[in-house]
Design a protein around this motif. Sequence first.
Motif, PDB file in Angstrom:
ATOM      1  N   PRO A 132       1.081  -1.271   0.054  1.00 15.80           N
ATOM      2  CA  PRO A 132      -0.196   0.117   0.132  1.00 15.80           C
ATOM      3  C   PRO A 132       1.073   1.198  -0.393  1.00 15.80           C
ATOM      4  CG  PRO A 132      -0.819  -1.268   1.675  1.00 15.80           C
ATOM      5  CD  PRO A 132       0.527  -2.179   0.428  1.00 15.80           C
ATOM      6  N   ILE A 133       0.027   2.054  -0.795  1.00 16.10           N
ATOM      7  CA  ILE A 133       1.575   3.519  -0.447  1.00 16.10           C
ATOM      8  C   ILE A 133       1.589   4.348   0.790  1.00 16.10           C
ATOM      9  CG2 ILE A 133      -1.121   5.306  -0.498  1.00 16.10           C
ATOM     10  CD1 ILE A 133       0.664   6.922  -2.606  1.00 16.10           C
ATOM     11  N   GLN A 134       0.806   3.816   1.120  1.00 23.18           N
ATOM     12  CA  GLN A 134       1.087   4.289   3.446  1.00 23.18           C
ATOM     13  C   GLN A 134       2.560   4.220   3.648  1.00 23.18           C
ATOM     14  OE1 GLN A 134      -1.561   3.043   2.578  1.00 23.18           O
ATOM     15  NE2 GLN A 134      -4.127   4.125   3.202  1.00 23.18           N
ATOM     16  N   HIS A 135       2.992   2.625   2.672  1.00 30.52           N
ATOM     17  CA  HIS A 135       4.577   2.513   2.792  1.00 30.52           C
ATOM     18  C   HIS A 135       5.699   3.714   2.329  1.00 30.52           C
ATOM     19  CE1 HIS A 135       4.931  -1.520   4.487  1.00 30.52           C
ATOM     20  NE2 HIS A 135       3.427  -1.409   3.459  1.00 30.52           N
ATOM     21  N   SER A 136       5.465   4.934   1.288  1.00 20.29           N
ATOM     22  CA  SER A 136       6.319   5.513   1.317  1.00 20.29           C
ATOM     23  C   SER A 136       5.188   6.691   1.442  1.00 20.29           C
ATOM     24  CB  SER A 136       5.748   5.328  -1.277  1.00 20.29           C
ATOM     25  OG  SER A 136       5.835   4.891  -1.931  1.00 20.29           O
ATOM     26  N   ARG A 137       4.778   6.594   1.885  1.00 18.90           N
ATOM     27  CA  ARG A 137       4.042   7.985   2.640  1.00 18.90           C
ATOM     28  C   ARG A 137       4.794   7.573   4.003  1.00 18.90           C
ATOM     29  NH1 ARG A 137      -2.334   8.101   0.774  1.00 18.90           N
ATOM     30  NH2 ARG A 137      -1.912   9.012  -0.801  1.00 18.90           N
ATOM     31  N   LYS A 138       5.330   7.152   4.782  1.00 17.65           N
ATOM     32  CA  LYS A 138       5.826   6.850   6.517  1.00 17.65           C
ATOM     33  C   LYS A 138       7.447   6.903   6.076  1.00 17.65           C
ATOM     34  CE  LYS A 138       2.308   4.276   7.996  1.00 17.65           C
ATOM     35  NZ  LYS A 138       1.928   5.593   8.775  1.00 17.65           N
ATOM     36  N   LEU A 139       7.754   6.468   4.674  1.00 17.93           N
ATOM     37  CA  LEU A 139       9.065   6.817   4.069  1.00 17.93           C
ATOM     38  C   LEU A 139       9.857   8.335   3.908  1.00 17.93           C
ATOM     39  CD1 LEU A 139       9.764   3.865   1.723  1.00 17.93           C
ATOM     40  CD2 LEU A 139      10.867   4.170   3.660  1.00 17.93           C
ATOM     41  N   MET A 140       8.384   9.156   3.275  1.00 20.54           N
ATOM     42  CA  MET A 140       8.106  10.328   3.306  1.00 20.54           C
ATOM     43  C   MET A 140       8.630  11.506   4.636  1.00 20.54           C
ATOM     44  SD  MET A 140      10.115  10.556  -0.091  1.00 20.54           S
ATOM     45  CE  MET A 140       9.789  12.326   0.273  1.00 20.54           C
TER      46      MET A 140
END
Length: 421
Positions: A373-381
């Motif tokens: 899920p895109i939440q992974h990239s958002r939490k990376l950022m």
Amino acid sequence: MTKVNDRRLLQRDMAVAESRCFDDSGLNLSACCAQALFLTTRMLFSASGILYLLASSMKILPLWPKLVDSLMNSNLWTHCVVPATFLALLLYFIVALATFEKCQSFILFGDAGKFIPFCNRAGAFDSTVWQSNFADPVSAGLPNAYSVQIRTADGEELGAWHVLPSGASSLAAAQQLVAGDQAGVAERLLRESVAAVERARSSSPVAVLYLHGNWETRAKWLSVEHARFLSSHFGLHVVLLDYRGFGDSSGAPSESGVMADALAAVHWLAARGVPLSLVCVWGHSLGSGVAAQLAARLQRASTPLHSLVLEAPFYSARAAAITFPLTQVLRAIPMGMPLLCRSFKFGFRTADILPELSLPMLIFHGTSDSTVPIQHSRKLMRAMDDAKNTHARFVTLPKCDHLHALFQPAILAILAQFFKR
């Protein structure tokens, strides 16, 4: 002994933190339906315990044998209790399997995918049924490529394809390729590409190392399309690598092993005259964790890469396991998800690595991605922002899933701008 205990406590705390961090990741429809089914099963088992407590509190425990006898003689036992018991035992068996490192490795890496047709098919035109011809990239629709063997520091032999850039130089070399002088032509083109970039003082890379996801090989259509895209639109050399255990590569995958494989691939390019400062590493899904570790290791060695592209990356391997749709059924089992989190053996903690990097980074992720899920990239950022690291650009792709980000119209313009920065 104290240091070992402290390390275990730290790992446990990290597992709990990641579990809570991704509890709000959201589930797709199938995962929600599965979770509802198993929650219902869990409630059925809870009902028997509640009945026992009620019977005890009301001091009618002597009537319990009669109640059990009537239950066993009724259809409820055959049609409800027995299937529910079997299902619960099966689920706990799955949880037990998930705690074994071999099982986790099998799922995380998926090197057995080389034996599964749809994990290897290069596309609809691919006539191979059971096994791809890894020695011949033409069978995957890449006539401007040739097969190479890369040897790692620990002695494994890795299969890879070197895809030549499209354009005038590639056309001029086609006759020599047909004549069989593949390695000589490819190395000459590599040197010419490096010289052209240095003469023009361009900021563009010369080569891209593409690191594919799990349950894939370099012969799969997704890897082939990445090579076509980068070689035709940007005139780049592309190396499609199969980690150890994947494709026709020897060995068995491990976290340190796939890292060594990626390192061997960039050293293979360096040995042919390509400075690492002109090499971009592109990681998709599982490959994003490998690519981030590779970039960090090379930066610490003062030989940084040109850039890093992460397509549908995960926060960490453990977090990816927590949010994977099929594991959502474990939330319906008491201690199912905590047990998986605390017993997970693999790190790939991209969130700890990216804030330390100082090279240009591009992260893009589809909003409809249910695999990671895109939440992974958002939490990376968010981790990058907390560290005040401004080297990464994050691009969200509306209504895009896990496999088709490359085909979004905006990607071509975004990459053109990124490579020229």
